[in-house]
Design a protein around this motif. Structure first.
Motif, PDB file in Angstrom:
ATOM      1  N   THR A  48       0.838  -1.206   0.000  1.00 41.32           N
ATOM      2  CA  THR A  48       0.000   0.000   0.000  1.00 41.32           C
ATOM      3  C   THR A  48       0.873   1.256   0.000  1.00 41.32           C
ATOM      4  OG1 THR A  48      -1.766  -1.185   1.151  1.00 41.32           O
ATOM      5  CG2 THR A  48      -1.832   1.222   1.262  1.00 41.32           C
ATOM      6  N   ILE A  98       2.383   1.949  -3.428  1.00 43.78           N
ATOM      7  CA  ILE A  98       1.438   2.613  -4.336  1.00 43.78           C
ATOM      8  C   ILE A  98       1.385   4.109  -4.035  1.00 43.78           C
ATOM      9  CG2 ILE A  98      -1.025   2.792  -4.937  1.00 43.78           C
ATOM     10  CD1 ILE A  98       0.362   0.219  -5.951  1.00 43.78           C
ATOM     11  N   THR A  99       1.319   4.441  -2.759  1.00 46.55           N
ATOM     12  CA  THR A  99       1.241   5.849  -2.353  1.00 46.55           C
ATOM     13  C   THR A  99       2.515   6.596  -2.740  1.00 46.55           C
ATOM     14  OG1 THR A  99      -0.161   5.138  -0.515  1.00 46.55           O
ATOM     15  CG2 THR A  99       0.694   7.382  -0.410  1.00 46.55           C
ATOM     16  N   ARG A 109       2.513   7.172  -6.521  1.00 48.02           N
ATOM     17  CA  ARG A 109       1.617   8.276  -6.904  1.00 48.02           C
ATOM     18  C   ARG A 109       2.204   9.621  -6.486  1.00 48.02           C
ATOM     19  NH1 ARG A 109      -3.930   4.998  -5.347  1.00 48.02           N
ATOM     20  NH2 ARG A 109      -4.452   4.360  -7.473  1.00 48.02           N
ATOM     21  N   ALA A 110       2.788   9.664  -5.284  1.00 46.74           N
ATOM     22  CA  ALA A 110       3.370  10.919  -4.797  1.00 46.74           C
ATOM     23  C   ALA A 110       4.548  11.339  -5.674  1.00 46.74           C
ATOM     24  CB  ALA A 110       3.818  10.756  -3.344  1.00 46.74           C
ATOM     25  N   ARG A 170      -1.917   8.756 -11.173  1.00 46.36           N
ATOM     26  CA  ARG A 170      -2.850   7.930 -10.410  1.00 46.36           C
ATOM     27  C   ARG A 170      -2.956   6.467 -10.806  1.00 46.36           C
ATOM     28  NH1 ARG A 170      -8.111  11.441 -11.379  1.00 46.36           N
ATOM     29  NH2 ARG A 170      -7.275  11.135 -13.473  1.00 46.36           N
ATOM     30  N   PRO A 213      -4.346   5.680   2.615  1.00 46.83           N
ATOM     31  CA  PRO A 213      -4.998   6.734   1.828  1.00 46.83           C
ATOM     32  C   PRO A 213      -6.388   7.168   2.301  1.00 46.83           C
ATOM     33  CG  PRO A 213      -3.724   5.380   0.361  1.00 46.83           C
ATOM     34  CD  PRO A 213      -3.629   4.733   1.737  1.00 46.83           C
ATOM     35  N   VAL A 221      -0.771  13.630   0.217  1.00 46.16           N
ATOM     36  CA  VAL A 221       0.252  13.397  -0.804  1.00 46.16           C
ATOM     37  C   VAL A 221       0.232  11.920  -1.201  1.00 46.16           C
ATOM     38  CG1 VAL A 221       2.710  13.492  -1.330  1.00 46.16           C
ATOM     39  CG2 VAL A 221       1.667  15.273   0.104  1.00 46.16           C
ATOM     40  N   GLY A 222       0.067  11.644  -2.484  1.00 44.47           N
ATOM     41  CA  GLY A 222      -0.002  10.270  -2.970  1.00 44.47           C
ATOM     42  C   GLY A 222      -1.387   9.649  -2.831  1.00 44.47           C
ATOM     43  N   VAL A 223      -2.346  10.454  -2.400  1.00 51.65           N
ATOM     44  CA  VAL A 223      -3.723   9.995  -2.196  1.00 51.65           C
ATOM     45  C   VAL A 223      -4.580  10.521  -3.347  1.00 51.65           C
ATOM     46  CG1 VAL A 223      -5.737  10.252  -0.668  1.00 51.65           C
ATOM     47  CG2 VAL A 223      -3.429   9.895   0.307  1.00 51.65           C
ATOM     48  N   THR A 224      -5.490   9.693  -3.870  1.00 50.15           N
ATOM     49  CA  THR A 224      -6.372  10.172  -4.939  1.00 50.15           C
ATOM     50  C   THR A 224      -7.690  10.659  -4.339  1.00 50.15           C
ATOM     51  OG1 THR A 224      -7.509   8.058  -5.323  1.00 50.15           O
ATOM     52  CG2 THR A 224      -5.414   8.408  -6.476  1.00 50.15           C
TER      53      THR A 224
END
Lengths: 414, 414
Positions: free
Chosen positions: A126, A129-130, A133-134, A139, B153, B160-163
């Motif tokens: 997890t 993934i974060t 994306r950061a 996304r 998230p 940050v890194g969260v959609t």
């Protein structure tokens, strides 16, 4: 004549458990997810052996579902953890052991410049993934259909209690299929944050598949071209196949890799090991857990990595895996069955050819239990360094008798 | 004259850490999130005392950020965990200890009919949300603006890194404000799965707020009327304020509650305790982790709960909290400062009145460190049963000297 498995204590515990635990058990260790008749509760583990709640002893091929890589109760690992426990485990901050472990891992893994630590594989995947994306400001996450990356809404094998939005930015593709991967990358367009892949295809109840170097190179090339992060979910295979990381033999380096299970020989620990390319993303996110800084598990991890580095533990485990695979094939043949044994020999998936509903596999594993061997009918299994030739030979002999039992019961592929 | 804090070893470790760990540290234990000058690394803990990497000794008021409730290295707890470790910790399944712990917790907590176990608070809060959605077939989650429920998230304090989709079904309201809660419930309409609340308002860097009984009853009534689940996030406060659960004194029962931190006196464990109303949801979801079944932490949990039940540990801790609060108020007054001390006395938030940018609080805590007391300038702190009157008095005396230091330096509210 088949021995009967004494199980009155297990059944009594299951009855008590159903009152205070939903379904009596949850998650991957619920025996109803294996096959009815499996013991649910255990009382002891040592080396490559486990004892159920009724005291039945088994040669174990699940290794706690992966954490046991050197043998249960490995003396040096436990001594390191206990020595740390005596000074401080969970405190107001980490200890020097955190730094030593991060130094050791970045020196050992071929792809790692830095590390972060957690408690379970899902924590690590997890956060990967974060971080992706950061670091990319994008996304979309490409993942292989059917791959297991953990048990929270974004990746759980079950969608019960999960919303559509939890998976809004996931794009599935077919493992190992370059054209399918190309299509997924095209679909992500300029919003691709990461491609996440397990170390090899270890989906449940099907033949396992090792990655080809060309496939991993294709995934790497997509990430290089688009600026996305390549994530290796090495939670299940890490520190069992190759101490450098499971893709080192292919010469393909992930930007982020998730580790857990075998990393500390049963002490609870997970890690993300990342490349400098992913460092800015890692520096920008917030990720934490109350017990992620526990020093005892880190001391166990440090000891485990050093023992794996300084001994032939992994080569020995691979040799034992080959011995088991050969023995099981011969036992099956003697009784007129054919096995499909796939995956790395240290993490064998053993399916009976033609066993469409797993009835034969379930019966075989239940018979093996009665003869003193703990197998799994549809999940990959695990060997550890404590398995010796005599253990393997005894296990093969027990499985031979299990084949005789199911043959006598007339269980044959349709 | 202010003593200087020897910190060369800590600084050397921080330098090493920055090479192999992003920012040198991450999460809530990164000292840059406290105040510059705090020691990052620790070498020992015992009772109510901690030692940093340079060997400086402190009377500790963070208690590992909550896990330490009986004192570091509590003999009976550690003996229970080590006895379990010697037979089996992580195995192929759980041990009888799982059932005993679930039985003990359901008998102890006033709201619980069943339990599930995990490793960290975030595991538990996340699974509570999934259970609520599964059980209700709905999606919306009402939460208090600014409340901390974990670091993934859907709930992380950082985006940050969260959609956006990760938080698509969250509806915020203002803690303690019945009208704001009503509006949130109206907004959720027929899609309300759960209301999640921390045991009390323990947001960082602001006065803490205990819930009123009327507020909790209003939340309960909304859930009863709509069929939604009331979730108590008791991760931070559980097993420190009230062994029956932190809302027991209000007579309000949650459908689901998340526990961790103090549950096993520092051994890594979390739990969900649920009512029968939430059992079907819990039975329907998939949630798991490699190390969630570890028996040593469960044995520690069982011992911790029993000791808390059979001794006056919690009443003693509350008395020590009152003694500390009174002593700190008097020390502040002597030097012309006024403190805002809020929250339960066992989990004190201590802010200097008029200290708008926390400069005074940071300086006060740094001075207190030099005098041998480990405080936090803007997070709630924790007391444990190992704090005795002499420890509290010595800590108050040290803080008195810290006030003298900052007064001498001219640090005053504007």
């Amino acid at each position: 004549m088949t021995a009967t498995l004494a199980n009155s204590r297990d059944i009594a515990l299951q009855d008590r458990a159903r009152r205070v635990i939903p379904n009596g058990m949850w998650g991957h260790m619920a025996t109803r997810s294996i096959a009815p008749g499996y013991p649910q509760f255990f009382s002891r583990a040592d080396g490559c052996r486990v004892w159920d709640a009724d005291g039945n002893e088994y040669i174990d091929f699940m290794c706690a579902w992966g954490p046991n890589v050197l043998g249960y109760h490995h003396e040096a690992v436990d001594a390191a953890a206990l020595a740390q426990l005596r000074v401080v485990d969970s405190g107001n901050g980490p200890t020097e052991t955190l730094v030593e472990l991060a130094e050791e891992l970045t020196a050992t893994l071929d792809h790692a410049d830095w590390c972060l630590f957690q408690k379970n594989g899902t924590d690590a995947t997890t956060a990967c993934i974060t971080i992706a994306r950061a670091g990319t400001g994008r996304r979309k996450i490409i993942h292989a259909r059917g791959a297991y990356h953990g048990a929270v809404p974004w990746c759980s094998p079950s969608v019960v209690g999960v919303t559509a939005e939890d998976r809004a930015h996931l794009i599935p593709f077919d493992w190992g299929d370059a054209a399918s991967l190309d299509a997924a990358v095209a679909q992500a367009g300029d919003d691709l944050a990461a491609i996440i892949l397990t170390a090899f295809r270890h989906d449940v109840a099907r033949d396992q598949e090792l990655p080809t170097t060309a496939f991993l190179q294709a995934a790497r090339a997509h990430c290089d071209r688009t600026g996305a992060m390549l994530i290796c979910d090495d939670v299940r295979a890490g520190f069992r196949l190759d101490l450098r990381g499971s893709w080192a033999r292919h010469g393909v380096k992930p930007d982020l890799a998730a580790y857990s299970k075998a990393i500390a020989n049963g002490w609870p620990l997970a890690a993300i090991a990342g490349a400098d390319r992913a460092r800015a993303g890692a520096e920008s996110i917030f990720t934490t857990g109350s017990f992620w800084y526990g020093a005892a598990a880190m001391a166990a991890g440090l000891a485990t990595i050093r023992i794996l580095r300084d001994t032939d533990a992994l080569a020995h485990t691979e040799a034992m895996g080959n011995r088991l695979r050969k023995g099981l094939d011969e036992a099956a043949s003697r009784h007129g069955y054919r096995l499909r044994q796939t995956g790395p020999v240290q993490m064998p998936m053993v399916l009976v050819d033609g066993d469409r509903d797993l009835a034969i596999g379930n019966a075989l594993c239940l018979a093996a239990l009665r003869h003193g061997v703990y197998l799994h009918p549809r999940h990959n299994m695990f060997l550890c360094a404590a398995h010796g030739p005599a253990d393997i030979d005894r296990a093969v002999e027990a499985v031979d008798r299990a084949f005789a039992d199911i043959a006598a019961a007339g269980l044959r592929p349709a």
